[in-house]
Design an enzyme around this catalytic site. Structure first.
Site, PDB file in Angstrom:
ATOM      1  N   CYS A   1       0.798  -0.933  -0.022  1.00 42.02           N
ATOM      2  CA  CYS A   1       0.306  -0.575   0.255  1.00 42.02           C
ATOM      3  C   CYS A   1       0.954   1.337  -0.005  1.00 42.02           C
ATOM      4  CB  CYS A   1      -0.825   0.236   0.826  1.00 42.02           C
ATOM      5  SG  CYS A   1      -2.432  -1.233   1.391  1.00 42.02           S
TER       6      CYS A   1
ATOM      7  N   CYS B   1      -3.355   4.720   2.598  1.00 39.72           N
ATOM      8  CA  CYS B   1      -4.285   4.247   2.209  1.00 39.72           C
ATOM      9  C   CYS B   1      -4.896   4.018   3.366  1.00 39.72           C
ATOM     10  CB  CYS B   1      -3.573   2.380   2.073  1.00 39.72           C
ATOM     11  SG  CYS B   1      -4.703   1.075   1.837  1.00 39.72           S
TER      12      CYS B   1
ATOM     13  N   CYS C   1      -2.714  -3.093  -3.959  1.00 39.30           N
ATOM     14  CA  CYS C   1      -3.693  -2.779  -3.278  1.00 39.30           C
ATOM     15  C   CYS C   1      -4.661  -2.380  -3.942  1.00 39.30           C
ATOM     16  CB  CYS C   1      -3.502  -1.725  -1.768  1.00 39.30           C
ATOM     17  SG  CYS C   1      -5.287  -1.878  -1.094  1.00 39.30           S
TER      18      CYS C   1
ATOM     19  N   CYS D   1      -5.860   1.560  -2.428  1.00 33.90           N
ATOM     20  CA  CYS D   1      -5.367   3.137  -3.108  1.00 33.90           C
ATOM     21  C   CYS D   1      -4.413   2.901  -4.236  1.00 33.90           C
ATOM     22  CB  CYS D   1      -3.935   2.763  -1.671  1.00 33.90           C
ATOM     23  SG  CYS D   1      -2.480   1.839  -1.023  1.00 33.90           S
TER      24      CYS D   1
HETATM   25 ZN   LIG Z   1      -3.736   0.227  -0.036  1.00 37.58          ZN
END
Ligand SMILES: [Zn+2]
Length: 182
Positions: free
Chosen positions: A32, A36, A63, A66
């Protein structure tokens, strides 16, 4: 940055670190951006990477929340790039420069950190170098008086210019002109 600093940025969802580093969560296999909004993982489950590619290479997946895989999403990097451009264009206009840097919307302190991370020199070292190179150029390629040159590269006093020049080159501006001019 230390791991503690990075962990702090992650626990505060600090977007100003996006693009500077990534964190990955061992239990989920996902990496991330610091900002995030997903649930904060346990600290001992987290590891850090400078770049998304490194996280990928270590077997983590981006991810979906994000979008840690979109590499051009790096607002802070953009701001740092803009700051550098401003320094390049306006290094000799101190007030204007400070004003324009403020308009980028992050604190001077934070900007200084980001700049150092990105370019490996402090902003003042960077500006100092630009001024020195410009001063040398003017000494060698123009007939401007030294006081005019000191003004052109952003000094408001001759003595501070002398000190600065001597520190950077080891000799005075006049001597530099005399020795290096063909
Ligand atoms: Zn993330």
């Amino acid at each position: 940055m230390t791991n503690d600093e990075m962990w702090k940025a992650v626990s505060e969802n600090d977007a100003s670190y996006d693009g500077i580093f990534f964190y990955a969560v061992k239990s989920t296999g996902i990496y991330c951006r610091p900002s995030c909004k997903s649930k904060l993982p346990k600290q001992n489950n987290v590891c850090f990477f400078d770049a998304a590619e490194q996280a990928l290479a270590a077997g983590f997946r981006p991810c979906k929340r994000c979008r840690s895989d979109i590499s051009d999403y790096q607002p802070m990097k953009e701001i740092t790039g803009k700051a550098k451009q401003l320094l390049d264009e306006s290094f000799y206009k101190r007030c204007e420069l400070n004003h324009k840097l403020q308009q980028l919307g992050i604190s001077h302190h934070r900007m200084a950190e980001l700049f150092k991370d990105e370019y490996g020199v402090t902003m003042s070292e960077y500006v100092g170098n630009l001024r020195l190179e410009e001063a040398k150029r003017l000494l060698l390629h123009t007939d401007d008086e030294i006081i005019e040159i000191s003004c052109s590269v952003g000094f408001d006093g001759l003595s501070s210019f002398y000190r600065f020049f001597k520190k950077g080159t080891g000799i005075s501006p006049a001597k530099y002109r005399k020795e290096h001019r063909k």
